[in-house]
Design a protein around this motif. Sequence first.
Motif, short mmCIF file in Angstrom:
data_model
loop_
_atom_site.label_atom_id
_atom_site.label_comp_id
_atom_site.label_asym_id
_atom_site.label_seq_id
_atom_site.Cartn_x
_atom_site.Cartn_y
_atom_site.Cartn_z
N LEU A 31 -16.65 3.43 28.06
CA LEU A 31 -16.20 3.63 29.44
C LEU A 31 -15.20 2.52 29.76
CD1 LEU A 31 -16.26 5.02 32.17
CD2 LEU A 31 -18.25 3.62 32.79
N ASP A 32 -14.01 2.91 30.15
CA ASP A 32 -12.92 1.96 30.37
C ASP A 32 -12.48 1.84 31.82
OD1 ASP A 32 -12.10 1.46 27.39
OD2 ASP A 32 -12.18 3.64 27.60
N ILE A 33 -12.63 2.93 32.58
CA ILE A 33 -12.02 2.99 33.92
C ILE A 33 -13.01 3.62 34.89
CG2 ILE A 33 -10.13 3.94 35.31
CD1 ILE A 33 -8.62 4.26 32.52
N LEU A 34 -13.12 3.04 36.07
CA LEU A 34 -13.83 3.68 37.18
C LEU A 34 -12.92 3.68 38.39
CD1 LEU A 34 -16.26 4.80 38.78
CD2 LEU A 34 -16.95 2.41 39.17
N CYS A 35 -12.70 4.85 38.97
CA CYS A 35 -11.99 4.97 40.24
C CYS A 35 -12.98 5.42 41.30
CB CYS A 35 -10.85 5.99 40.13
SG CYS A 35 -9.34 5.35 39.46
N ASN A 36 -13.35 4.52 42.19
CA ASN A 36 -14.24 4.84 43.30
C ASN A 36 -13.39 5.38 44.46
OD1 ASN A 36 -16.99 4.14 42.58
ND2 ASN A 36 -16.29 2.02 42.45
N ILE A 37 -13.20 6.69 44.48
CA ILE A 37 -12.32 7.30 45.49
C ILE A 37 -13.12 8.10 46.53
CG2 ILE A 37 -10.39 8.90 45.82
CD1 ILE A 37 -9.31 8.06 43.13
N ALA A 38 -14.34 8.50 46.22
CA ALA A 38 -15.14 9.28 47.16
C ALA A 38 -15.26 8.55 48.49
CB ALA A 38 -16.52 9.54 46.58
N GLY A 39 -15.10 9.28 49.59
CA GLY A 39 -15.22 8.65 50.89
C GLY A 39 -15.26 9.68 52.01
N ILE A 40 -15.74 9.26 53.17
CA ILE A 40 -15.74 10.08 54.36
C ILE A 40 -15.20 9.27 55.52
CG2 ILE A 40 -17.66 11.55 53.61
CD1 ILE A 40 -19.49 9.91 55.43
N ALA A 41 -14.74 9.97 56.55
CA ALA A 41 -14.19 9.29 57.72
C ALA A 41 -15.16 9.29 58.89
CB ALA A 41 -12.87 9.94 58.15
N ARG A 42 -15.99 10.33 58.98
CA ARG A 42 -16.90 10.45 60.11
C ARG A 42 -18.25 10.97 59.66
NH1 ARG A 42 -14.42 13.91 64.87
NH2 ARG A 42 -13.76 15.30 63.19
N GLY A 43 -19.28 10.65 60.43
CA GLY A 43 -20.61 11.15 60.16
C GLY A 43 -20.82 12.54 60.74
N ILE A 44 -21.91 13.17 60.36
CA ILE A 44 -22.25 14.51 60.82
C ILE A 44 -23.54 14.46 61.62
CG2 ILE A 44 -22.85 16.86 60.06
CD1 ILE A 44 -21.17 16.37 57.58
N ASP A 45 -23.54 15.11 62.76
CA ASP A 45 -24.75 15.18 63.58
C ASP A 45 -25.84 15.91 62.82
OD1 ASP A 45 -26.64 16.55 65.57
OD2 ASP A 45 -25.54 15.17 66.86
N PRO A 46 -27.03 15.32 62.64
CA PRO A 46 -28.05 15.96 61.83
C PRO A 46 -28.60 17.25 62.41
CG PRO A 46 -28.93 14.02 62.93
CD PRO A 46 -27.45 14.02 63.16
N VAL A 47 -28.41 17.47 63.71
CA VAL A 47 -28.91 18.68 64.37
C VAL A 47 -27.85 19.77 64.40
CG1 VAL A 47 -29.85 19.65 66.49
CG2 VAL A 47 -30.54 17.35 65.75
N THR A 48 -26.67 19.45 64.94
CA THR A 48 -25.62 20.46 65.09
C THR A 48 -24.79 20.64 63.83
OG1 THR A 48 -23.96 18.87 65.89
CG2 THR A 48 -25.45 19.84 67.53
N ARG A 49 -24.83 19.65 62.90
CA ARG A 49 -24.03 19.63 61.67
C ARG A 49 -22.53 19.58 61.97
NH1 ARG A 49 -26.66 17.15 58.67
NH2 ARG A 49 -25.26 17.72 56.97
N GLU A 50 -22.17 19.12 63.15
CA GLU A 50 -20.77 18.94 63.51
C GLU A 50 -20.40 17.47 63.40
OE1 GLU A 50 -20.30 20.50 67.41
OE2 GLU A 50 -20.48 22.60 66.78
N MET A 51 -19.09 17.21 63.17
CA MET A 51 -18.61 15.84 63.14
C MET A 51 -18.83 15.17 64.49
SD MET A 51 -17.37 15.01 60.15
CE MET A 51 -16.69 15.73 58.63
N VAL A 52 -19.28 13.94 64.47
CA VAL A 52 -19.56 13.25 65.73
C VAL A 52 -18.34 12.43 66.16
CG1 VAL A 52 -22.00 13.10 65.18
CG2 VAL A 52 -20.51 11.19 64.61
N VAL A 53 -18.27 12.17 67.46
CA VAL A 53 -17.22 11.32 68.00
C VAL A 53 -17.45 9.90 67.52
CG1 VAL A 53 -16.21 10.41 70.12
CG2 VAL A 53 -16.91 12.81 69.99
N MET A 54 -16.37 9.23 67.08
CA MET A 54 -16.52 7.91 66.47
C MET A 54 -16.06 6.77 67.37
SD MET A 54 -17.98 8.72 63.64
CE MET A 54 -17.93 7.27 62.59
#
Length: 262
Positions: free
Chosen positions: A87-110
């Motif tokens: 193993l020579d290379i790791l690119c940690n690119i996974a990411g999110i910008a906002r969380g999700i409401d656990p009840v409505t499953r909609e993006m929450v206001v940040m």
Amino acid sequence: MEPGKRLPGKVAIVTGAASGIGAETARLFARHGATVVLCDRQDAMGIEVSASIVSDGGIAEYRSLDVTREGAWSALVQYVEEAHGRLDILCNIAGIARGIDPVTREMVVMDLPGLPLDAWTEVMRVNADGVFLGTKSVHGAMARSGGGSIINMSSICGLVGSFGNAAYNASKGAVRLFSKAAALQYAADKIRVNSVHPGFVDTPLARTGHNGEVGRKRMEATPLRRFGHPSDVAYGCLYLASDEANWVTGSELVIDGGMTAA
């Protein structure tokens, strides 16, 4: 070395590889001779990207990965080392910008006054904990390979503040300084660790913010007067992954069309 190939014989893990910067980075690494293990949680999309790389003559495969689970990281690294020998290379690119409401499953206001702790925690777990776990998990395999390159995706939001998302700023700032600390600790094993800081790039994660008044302000703030393409950032990752950058560690590669130069 095959002419024009910058990563011949290298084995790379790329997270967040189902779309956007991650997908383009995986494609570019494969074109330059690397064996690429694409990782994401969007399995159908990840399999499609991997298949397209193989159909174009590259070497790639897809593995589902939850970057917040330490056991999943350990299993992935063990598999890659056993299947590909190094193993020579790791690119940690996974990411999110906002969380999700656990009840409505909609993006929450940040906005900070109303920011739920659950949303803060979710962003930090993916963007910061995921980078920590990946960086931690690959150390042994990279040391056994004689060294390597870890590329952690931060953001211009890891360098300057923003008006709308303190959790994202905090997570990307954590990636920046964590990468410097890891670079110092890993240097003796010839493992380089650097962070990349994109500006406004046209990706599925950022695209909704490129419309209307917000998009106009973002464009005005970018001296080169265009949003970035995923390939603009992928080529920066290619440099950091390659032997051309073998004296580069603990650095911040800003790719933002000049936005933070002002």
